[in-house]
Structure formats: C-alpha cells, structure tokens
Write an enzyme that holds these catalytic residues in place. Structure first.
Site, short mmCIF file in Angstrom:
data_model
loop_
_atom_site.label_atom_id
_atom_site.label_comp_id
_atom_site.label_asym_id
_atom_site.label_seq_id
_atom_site.Cartn_x
_atom_site.Cartn_y
_atom_site.Cartn_z
N ARG A 195 -27.45 6.88 -7.41
CA ARG A 195 -26.65 6.30 -8.88
C ARG A 195 -27.70 6.56 -9.52
NH1 ARG A 195 -20.99 4.83 -8.42
NH2 ARG A 195 -20.85 4.57 -6.14
N CYS A 241 -7.80 4.26 -4.46
CA CYS A 241 -6.08 5.23 -4.90
C CYS A 241 -7.39 6.89 -5.95
CB CYS A 241 -6.37 4.08 -6.66
SG CYS A 241 -5.90 3.20 -5.63
N GLU A 289 -0.78 -1.30 -12.49
CA GLU A 289 -1.57 -1.90 -12.63
C GLU A 289 -2.79 -1.45 -13.09
OE1 GLU A 289 -1.32 -5.60 -13.07
OE2 GLU A 289 -3.66 -4.61 -13.45
N PHE A 290 -3.69 -0.95 -13.52
CA PHE A 290 -4.28 -0.47 -14.25
C PHE A 290 -6.47 -1.64 -13.48
CE2 PHE A 290 -1.07 0.43 -16.27
CZ PHE A 290 -1.48 2.32 -16.63
N ARG A 349 -12.64 0.91 0.95
CA ARG A 349 -12.07 2.60 1.55
C ARG A 349 -12.05 4.18 0.27
NH1 ARG A 349 -6.51 -0.50 -0.11
NH2 ARG A 349 -7.72 -1.36 -1.77
N ASN A 402 0.59 -1.44 0.39
CA ASN A 402 0.06 -0.18 0.25
C ASN A 402 0.68 1.40 0.16
OD1 ASN A 402 0.70 -1.40 2.43
ND2 ASN A 402 -0.87 -0.14 3.70
N LYS A 404 -6.34 9.49 -3.63
CA LYS A 404 -4.89 9.33 -3.27
C LYS A 404 -3.85 9.69 -3.99
CE LYS A 404 -2.81 4.87 -3.47
NZ LYS A 404 -2.02 4.93 -4.12
N ALA A 427 -5.94 10.00 -12.71
CA ALA A 427 -6.32 11.92 -12.29
C ALA A 427 -7.24 11.96 -13.76
CB ALA A 427 -5.35 12.44 -12.67
N THR A 468 -1.72 8.35 1.53
CA THR A 468 -1.59 9.33 1.10
C THR A 468 -0.84 9.94 2.95
OG1 THR A 468 -3.54 10.10 0.75
CG2 THR A 468 -2.36 11.57 1.63
P1 NAD Z 1 -3.61 -3.07 0.22
O1 NAD Z 1 -4.01 -2.68 1.49
O2 NAD Z 1 -5.28 -4.01 -0.15
O3 NAD Z 1 -3.01 -3.92 0.09
C1 NAD Z 1 -1.08 -4.44 0.64
C2 NAD Z 1 -0.91 -5.45 0.54
O4 NAD Z 1 0.11 -4.95 1.70
C3 NAD Z 1 -1.40 -5.44 2.38
O5 NAD Z 1 -2.18 -6.90 2.73
C4 NAD Z 1 0.23 -5.52 3.57
O6 NAD Z 1 -0.19 -5.85 4.80
C5 NAD Z 1 1.29 -5.21 2.48
N1 NAD Z 1 2.70 -4.63 3.26
C6 NAD Z 1 2.65 -3.58 3.15
N2 NAD Z 1 3.71 -3.72 3.72
C7 NAD Z 1 4.74 -4.81 3.86
C8 NAD Z 1 5.74 -5.36 3.98
N3 NAD Z 1 6.42 -4.66 4.79
N4 NAD Z 1 6.11 -7.07 3.71
C9 NAD Z 1 5.02 -7.39 3.33
N5 NAD Z 1 3.86 -6.68 3.32
C10 NAD Z 1 3.32 -5.72 3.36
O7 NAD Z 1 -3.73 -2.39 -0.99
P2 NAD Z 1 -4.30 -2.46 -2.75
O8 NAD Z 1 -5.23 -2.27 -2.72
O9 NAD Z 1 -3.35 -3.71 -3.27
O10 NAD Z 1 -2.61 -1.56 -3.27
C11 NAD Z 1 -1.86 -1.37 -2.99
C12 NAD Z 1 -1.03 -1.07 -4.93
O11 NAD Z 1 -2.06 -0.53 -5.45
C13 NAD Z 1 -0.77 0.64 -4.24
O12 NAD Z 1 0.07 0.97 -4.50
C14 NAD Z 1 -2.70 1.02 -4.98
O13 NAD Z 1 -2.49 2.24 -5.16
C15 NAD Z 1 -1.88 0.27 -6.65
N6 NAD Z 1 -3.59 -0.22 -7.15
C16 NAD Z 1 -4.09 -0.36 -6.41
C17 NAD Z 1 -4.98 -1.05 -7.19
C18 NAD Z 1 -6.95 -1.35 -6.31
O14 NAD Z 1 -7.42 -1.17 -7.30
N7 NAD Z 1 -6.66 -1.59 -5.29
C19 NAD Z 1 -5.35 -0.92 -8.16
C20 NAD Z 1 -4.11 0.05 -9.31
C21 NAD Z 1 -3.42 -0.13 -8.21
C1 UGA Z 2 -9.58 2.68 -10.71
C2 UGA Z 2 -9.08 2.94 -12.16
O1 UGA Z 2 -10.81 3.07 -12.74
C3 UGA Z 2 -8.37 2.14 -11.95
O2 UGA Z 2 -7.81 1.99 -13.58
C4 UGA Z 2 -7.10 1.47 -11.45
O3 UGA Z 2 -6.37 1.21 -11.71
C5 UGA Z 2 -7.39 2.03 -9.89
O4 UGA Z 2 -8.73 2.91 -10.06
C6 UGA Z 2 -6.69 2.26 -8.87
O5 UGA Z 2 -5.18 2.51 -9.42
O6 UGA Z 2 -7.02 1.29 -7.96
P1 UGA Z 2 -11.33 1.68 -8.63
O7 UGA Z 2 -11.06 2.82 -8.31
O8 UGA Z 2 -11.37 -0.18 -8.64
O9 UGA Z 2 -10.43 0.87 -10.24
O10 UGA Z 2 -12.98 1.32 -9.59
P2 UGA Z 2 -13.96 2.01 -10.63
O11 UGA Z 2 -14.58 1.73 -11.49
O12 UGA Z 2 -12.63 3.37 -11.76
O13 UGA Z 2 -13.99 3.67 -9.90
C7 UGA Z 2 -13.93 3.87 -9.17
C8 UGA Z 2 -14.84 4.99 -8.24
O14 UGA Z 2 -16.08 5.93 -9.32
C9 UGA Z 2 -16.17 4.70 -8.06
O15 UGA Z 2 -16.83 5.07 -6.21
C10 UGA Z 2 -17.22 4.53 -8.44
O16 UGA Z 2 -18.53 4.26 -8.23
C11 UGA Z 2 -17.19 5.77 -9.52
N1 UGA Z 2 -17.24 6.03 -10.67
C12 UGA Z 2 -17.08 5.85 -12.26
C13 UGA Z 2 -18.80 7.09 -10.64
O17 UGA Z 2 -19.26 7.92 -9.93
N2 UGA Z 2 -19.07 7.38 -12.28
C14 UGA Z 2 -18.43 6.44 -13.85
O18 UGA Z 2 -18.85 6.76 -14.52
C15 UGA Z 2 -17.59 5.32 -13.31
#
Ligand code: NAD
Ligand code: UGA
Length: 465
Positions: free
Chosen positions: A449, A277, A162-163, A347, A92, A280, A226, A95
């Site tokens: 919604r 995300c 990751e997207f 979150r 993770n 943040k 963004a 912010t």
């Molecule tokens: P998350 O909080 O679900 O998972 C992160 C994990 O990392 C936690 O389980 C934590 O315990 C572990 N961790 C932290 N420090 C550690 C360490 N030193 N050793 C071992 N484990 C450790 O977070 P997430 O949602 O998977 O997001 C991870 C990253 O990917 C972030 O930078 C986020 O911005 C990015 N990202 C998230 C999404 C999404 O949909 N959630 C999509 C694209 C990118």
């Molecule tokens: C978003 C991006 O879509 C992913 O590409 C990216 O990898 C990820 O963030 C990340 O970096 O964490 P996510 O946040 O999982 O994915 O879900 P989204 O489908 O993007 O929705 C985000 C928020 O926007 C939700 O609350 C959703 O309800 C809202 N949303 C989405 C709207 O209000 N209107 C829309 O038209 C689309």
C-alpha cells in the site's frame, strides 16, 4: 404524496447504513429494515452497539439515535411490505456461479424473489426502489414479476443506486456527491420520483439530486464503478513499469493527478482493488456488452479486471522471488485482511488471493487484521478453494498452515517477510525499527500500500518503486 412509512429488504452493508441515515434525517418516517438472516437482524438489534453486524465509523451513533424511535430491524418481511408505501430492495446481486453467464452476469435470484414477495402480499399501491446494483433494464423484469399481483395494486419502479464506499459510508450518505433517481416519464412515474426526492431533500441539496430515466440510472451505477476501478488498474499497470524503469509510482501519480482534468482521487497504487462490487460490476458490464454483441467494448472493460488479477499475482510472486524462491515452511506474515481500512469486510480482498499464492508454495502463513476475525479469514480461504473444487484434504492441509493472530507482535516475531495488504492507520504508526529486531535478520517488509516510511533497519519493497 406524504411518505410516512418505508421499508428496506436487505440489512447488509447498504441497507443497514442507508436506512439508518434516512431514519436519522427523517424522524417523521417509520423505517423498517428486514432480512431473512435472523442472526444479522439480532445483531442490528443488539443492545451493545459494538455488536452491530457491520463496522463503519459513525454508524453506531446514528443507530443509537434512531433505533426504537423510527428505525426498526425485523425478520417480518411480509408485514413490513404490507405496511410500507415505499420498498427499497438492497439485497445482494453476486456474480453468477452457474449456468448462462457464469462468472460474468449478475445473479438476480434474490432481487426476483423480493419482487415476487412484494407482488404476492401487497394490497395497496407501492413504490418499489432498486437500491441494489443491477444490470441495465432490470426494472423491466421487476415490473413483469410485479404484474402478477391480483389485488389491483399499482407499482412504480424506480432506480436509486447507492454510491457509498465502505469505511466512509456514513460520511458519504450525509454528504453525497449526488443522489441518482431514475423513473418513468409517465405521470405516476414522475409522482413516484417526486416522493423519493422529497425524502432525500431533507438533507441533500436539491442541485445534487439528479433525476434521469430508469435505464440511465441503472447503467450509471455500473459505469461509475467501472470508471473508478479503471483508474486503479491504470495506476497499478504503471506501477509495474515504474519498477522496471526507476520511476516512482507515487511521484508519477501525484504528477498525473495535479492535472485538474484528471484529478488526484483513485490513483493510489495498491496490491489490487478488492471489495464485493468492483469486480462483480465490471464482469456484469462485460456480460451486458457481449450480450449486445459489443465485443470490443466488453474486452476494454474486462482488461480492468485482468490487470487487477495480474497485480495481486505479481505482488505474491515478488514476495516469493525476493525470498529466493525458497519459501517452503518459512514464516511469512500478512498484515491486513480487510479489502480497505476502516471496515471489517473482506469480500474479494486482495489478501485472499495473495494468501492463496503463498500457501500453494507451502509458506507457513501468519495473519493479523485489527477488525477481521479469524473465522472470517478461514471462511474466505475455504470459499475460494471450494469454488475451485480443491479436495477436502488439500483445503485442510492449507488451512493448517494458516495461523491467525489477535496482535501484530506474535504475528511478526521471527518472520521472514511481512506483507502489508490493507492500509490500516495503525500499521503506519508501528515502530518498524523495533519490529525489525524481532523479525528474522534477513527479513523483508513488502508494502503493498506504500504507507510505511523507508527504514534503514529492514529490507523493504514498495510497490512501483
Ligand atoms: P449484503 O450481502 O451485505 O446484504 C444483502 C442482504 O440481503 C443480506 O443480509 C441477505 O440476507 C439479504 N437478503 C437476500 N435476499 C433476501 C430476501 N429475499 N429477503 C430478505 N433479505 C434478503 O450486500 P450489500 O453489500 O449490502 O450489497 C447489496 C447491494 O448493494 C448489491 O447489489 C451491491 O452491489 C450494492 N452496493 C453495495 C455497496 C457496498 O459498499 N457494499 C455499495 C453500493 C452498492
Ligand atoms: C466502491 C465505490 O467507491 C463506491 O462508490 C460504490 O458505491 C461501491 O464500490 C459499491 O458499489 O460497492 P468500496 O468498494 O466500498 O466502494 O471502496 P473503495 O474506496 O472504492 O475501494 C475499493 C478498492 O479499491 C479497495 O480495495 C481500495 O483499497 C482500492 N483502492 C481505492 C485502491 O487500490 N486505490 C485507490 O486509489 C482507491
């Protein structure tokens, strides 16, 4: 380079699903996902696949096929690092809540800790991959940390953001629009990029694998989020104008989106975007721009988050105003706590902020979500108030006004208002006419919604209409 063993540090929403798909598509590669959170790892290893720590459609099927074959979840971080040729860091990057950049910059503590651990225990060459979303030029800092290794090990650092979106993670990983890999232009950098390309090309067409320099890759991730969030804030800002003018935001959105230069996706008006995300990453972008003295650019992106806050607040205020401002001790129901449908993740969900505004007015708040558990909702609200330094007494008084339900019927009975905050399909299929009979006679439905249909038996508020 023939890759046969990889690991991922961080078994969260990204690490878990991403590695499960790599293991499925690359049966000859041993994939180990490690985490310091023992509870999370035991949930990933739970024999009952309904107990996995993350709810994602299709995830349990993927885990079922690979777990124990070439997919492993473990708390033995050092062992996994030593045994792997490639190490993904998917920890993770929240912010910062303290010090320089508080409220804006990304907290890189967890990433730095991983890099330090990799430097300490590695005895053979490694490719280290930034999977977490990171500020542009973080790879430089990671290299610095890795250079403290005394075993003569060579590290290549790649950026591979990751997207995936939650709720569609598996489908997104199976058919990614693109896979982005940033690496150094040196010979060893190119070899590392080629090794990672060889993994993805087991299922992603070559033309969708984009290779760039490291900085472009890091910045493209922040910029993509963004741009997506900016579209939502744009349409949400117009929803307020629609309400003043008699225009209908769904019609406006459709008309705008039919222009092929604009496109129809991410133009659905809502109570505000949530998720771990968008906010943040934009705040991080704002911080970076300010750091480089690009104040106008920073302010442009900051406005995306400000409009999102405005929209959440506007929605809560609308509920209070439509109930004539007299909401004290009145039952109000929130339907939907997850930040979007098909996930148990809450979150930064808009629900947290709408609930906060309502509770401050003394509402008796009833909450139902099909996936998010009561403890999580409780925790989300507590975290918000603790971060705002609310007193223990205030927090416990507000929580005593929150009643969690495991079904919509009791949540909606005798309510003055139902606020739909997540677009769960089941909310669309409810018999709203029958529900109207169970609510207070003058009750209102606030559809944040715009998913329900107009219904003569109940007063309704639709966003932007
Ligand atoms: P998350 O909080 O679900 O998972 C992160 C994990 O990392 C936690 O389980 C934590 O315990 C572990 N961790 C932290 N420090 C550690 C360490 N030193 N050793 C071992 N484990 C450790 O977070 P997430 O949602 O998977 O997001 C991870 C990253 O990917 C972030 O930078 C986020 O911005 C990015 N990202 C998230 C999404 C999404 O949909 N959630 C999509 C694209 C990118
Ligand atoms: C978003 C991006 O879509 C992913 O590409 C990216 O990898 C990820 O963030 C990340 O970096 O964490 P996510 O946040 O999982 O994915 O879900 P989204 O489908 O993007 O929705 C985000 C928020 O926007 C939700 O609350 C959703 O309800 C809202 N949303 C989405 C709207 O209000 N209107 C829309 O038209 C689309």
């Amino acid at each position: 380079m023939n890759v046969t063993s990889i690991c991922c540090i961080g078994a969260g929403y990204v690490g878990g699903p991403t590695m499960a798909v790599i293991a499925l598509k690359c049966p000859n590669i041993k994939v180990t996902v490690v985490d310091i959170n023992e509870q999370r790892i035991s949930a990933w290893n739970h024999p009952d696949l309904d107990q996995l720590p993350i709810y994602e459609p299709g995830l349990k099927e993927v885990v079922k096929e690979s777990r124990g074959r070439n997919l492993f979840f473990s708390v033995e971080v050092n062992k996994a690092i030593v045994e792997s040729q490639m190490i993904f860091m998917a920890v993770n990057t929240p912010t910062k809540t303290y010090g320089e950049g508080k409220g804006f910059a990304a907290d890189l503590t967890f990433v730095e800790k991983c890099a330090r651990q990799i430097a300490e225990v590695s005895t053979t060459d490694k490719i280290v991959i930034e999977k977490s979303t990171l500020p542009v030029r973080t790879a430089e800092k990671i290299k610095e940390v890795l250079s403290s290794n005394n075993n003569g090990v060579n590290f290549e650092v790649l950026s591979n953001p990751e997207f995936l979106a939650e709720g569609t993670a598996i489908q997104d990983l199976f058919k990614s629009d693109r896979v982005l890999i940033g690496g150094d232009e040196t010979e060893s950098g190119k070899a590392a990029v080629a090794a990672l390309v060889s993994i993805y090309s087991n299922w992603i067409p070559k033309e969708k694998i984009l290779t760039t320099n490291v900085w472009s890759s890091e910045l493209s991730k922040l910029a993509s989020n963004a741009m997506l969030a900016q579209r939502i804030s744009s349409i949400n800002s117009l929803s307020a104008l629609c309400e003043e003018t008699g225009a209908n935001i769904d019609e406006v959105s459709k008309a705008i989106g039919m222009d092929s230069r604009i496109g129809s996706k991410f133009l659905k008006a809502s109570v505000g975007f949530g998720g771990s995300c968008f906010q943040k990453d934009i705040m991080n972008l704002v911080y970076l721009c300010r750091y480089f003295d690009l104040d106008e650019v920073a302010e442009y992106w900051h406005q995306v988050v400000k409009i999102n806050d405005y929209q959440k607040n506007r929605f809560a205020k609308r509920i209070i105003a439509r109930l004539n401002g007299t909401v004290h001790q009145k039952k109000v129901t929130i339907l939907g706590w997850a930040f979007k449908k098909n996930t148990n993740d809450s979150r930064e969900s808009a629900s947290i902020y709408v609930a906060d505004e309502l509770l401050k007015e003394g509402v008796e708040l009833h909450i139902f979500d099909p996936m998010v558990k009561a403890e999580q909702i409780h925790q989300d609200l507590t975290n918000l108030w603790e971060a705002r330094n609310e007193t223990v007494n205030t927090i416990s008084a507000r929580l005593s006004n929150c009643i969690f339900h495991d079904n919509p019927t009791t949540a909606l009975a005798k309510t003055y208002a139902a606020a739909i905050l997540t677009e769960w399909d089941e909310f669309i299929s409810y018999d709203w006419e029958a529900i109207a009979d169970q609510m207070m006679p003058e009750a209102m439905v606030f559809d944040g919604r715009n998913i329900t249909s107009p219904n003569e038996k109940v007063n309704q508020y639709f966003l932007g209409k």
